[in-house]
Design a protein around this motif. Sequence first.
Motif, PDB file in Angstrom:
ATOM      1  N   GLN A  25      12.329  -7.315   6.250  1.00 60.80           N
ATOM      2  CA  GLN A  25      11.800  -7.892   5.030  1.00 60.80           C
ATOM      3  C   GLN A  25      12.699  -9.028   4.566  1.00 60.80           C
ATOM      4  O   GLN A  25      13.911  -8.879   4.466  1.00 60.80           O
ATOM      5  N   SER A  29      10.402 -12.035   0.114  1.00 61.50           N
ATOM      6  CA  SER A  29       9.081 -11.809   0.677  1.00 61.50           C
ATOM      7  C   SER A  29       8.020 -11.602  -0.375  1.00 61.50           C
ATOM      8  O   SER A  29       6.852 -11.842  -0.136  1.00 61.50           O
ATOM      9  N   HIS A 201       3.849  -1.383   4.623  1.00 61.13           N
ATOM     10  CA  HIS A 201       2.883  -2.332   5.166  1.00 61.13           C
ATOM     11  C   HIS A 201       3.171  -3.712   4.587  1.00 61.13           C
ATOM     12  O   HIS A 201       4.131  -3.893   3.845  1.00 61.13           O
ATOM     13  N   GLU A 202       2.300  -4.653   4.881  1.00 60.72           N
ATOM     14  CA  GLU A 202       2.484  -6.014   4.388  1.00 60.72           C
ATOM     15  C   GLU A 202       1.131  -6.632   4.072  1.00 60.72           C
ATOM     16  O   GLU A 202       0.159  -6.449   4.816  1.00 60.72           O
ATOM     17  N   GLY A 205       2.616 -11.283   3.492  1.00 60.44           N
ATOM     18  CA  GLY A 205       4.063 -11.388   3.382  1.00 60.44           C
ATOM     19  C   GLY A 205       4.679 -10.544   2.292  1.00 60.44           C
ATOM     20  O   GLY A 205       5.900 -10.526   2.148  1.00 60.44           O
ATOM     21  N   ILE A 206       3.862  -9.843   1.515  1.00 54.01           N
ATOM     22  CA  ILE A 206       4.361  -9.011   0.424  1.00 54.01           C
ATOM     23  C   ILE A 206       4.376  -7.554   0.877  1.00 54.01           C
ATOM     24  O   ILE A 206       3.361  -7.045   1.368  1.00 54.01           O
ATOM     25  N   PRO A 207       5.491  -6.846   0.742  1.00 53.96           N
ATOM     26  CA  PRO A 207       5.523  -5.422   1.096  1.00 53.96           C
ATOM     27  C   PRO A 207       4.476  -4.637   0.312  1.00 53.96           C
ATOM     28  O   PRO A 207       4.256  -4.891  -0.884  1.00 53.96           O
TER      29      PRO A 207
END
Length: 247
Positions: A25, A29, A201-202, A205-207
């Motif tokens: 990460q 992110s 997960h993503e 680009g964001i967790p």
Amino acid sequence: MDPNRLKELGLLPVWRVRPGAIAGQSPDSGKNMSDQIETAAESRPFEESEDRSTSIAHADWGRLRQMVSGCTACPLSQTRKQTVFGVGDEQADWLFIGEGPGAREDELGEPFVGQAGKLLDNMLQAVSLRRGQDVYIANIVKCRPPGNRNPQDAEAEQCRPYLLRQIALIQPRLIVALGKVAAQNLLATDASIASLRGRLHEFSGIPLIVTYHPAYLLRSLGDKAKAWEDLCFARDTMRNLQAAHSS
């Protein structure tokens, strides 16, 4: 952690999550994702005009609210009392996304205000969060599906540009998908919630972390302990993201 909060959630005894490193990460992110999300909004095939897509992708908060309020892009607009835009801190690190408004939300125009909303507020308090303070709450669709059924794919597709624009404006560090419908829509999968939980997960680009919808937990009290594990995982993930950003 205040035991009274855990008691309200029905989460005693406490289940502790094993600590684990969050790999792969970027410290930022969850920030500065506006360009990526706008690109996703424009490239995804929707049943809409190019003018509508472009307008949504460049709307500010005020304009976006107006567009949602007057939206007639799908049949849900014919049965709603009002749209349910979203609520909270517009620069929040935390973004919680459910499936769609229920009857109470349709009446008041705010997400998660019934019994499920009270449980969500308790869940937030259990990890030292509060509605409206570094937290934003939204749904996959902005209008109530009749009979509280799940949103249809076409309905979610028409609302998706609005949600993408909200995410671009908020730039959250972490997304929490509340329930199967939200998780499957955001992750473009038909996998079960059981297989999606407990993993990072993503989304653009964001967790993203998956947990149960509060309405489901009201019917399935035995899964509250699993939801607590998910919240601990989300809290630890956020701490790691913030630590990486500040270092």
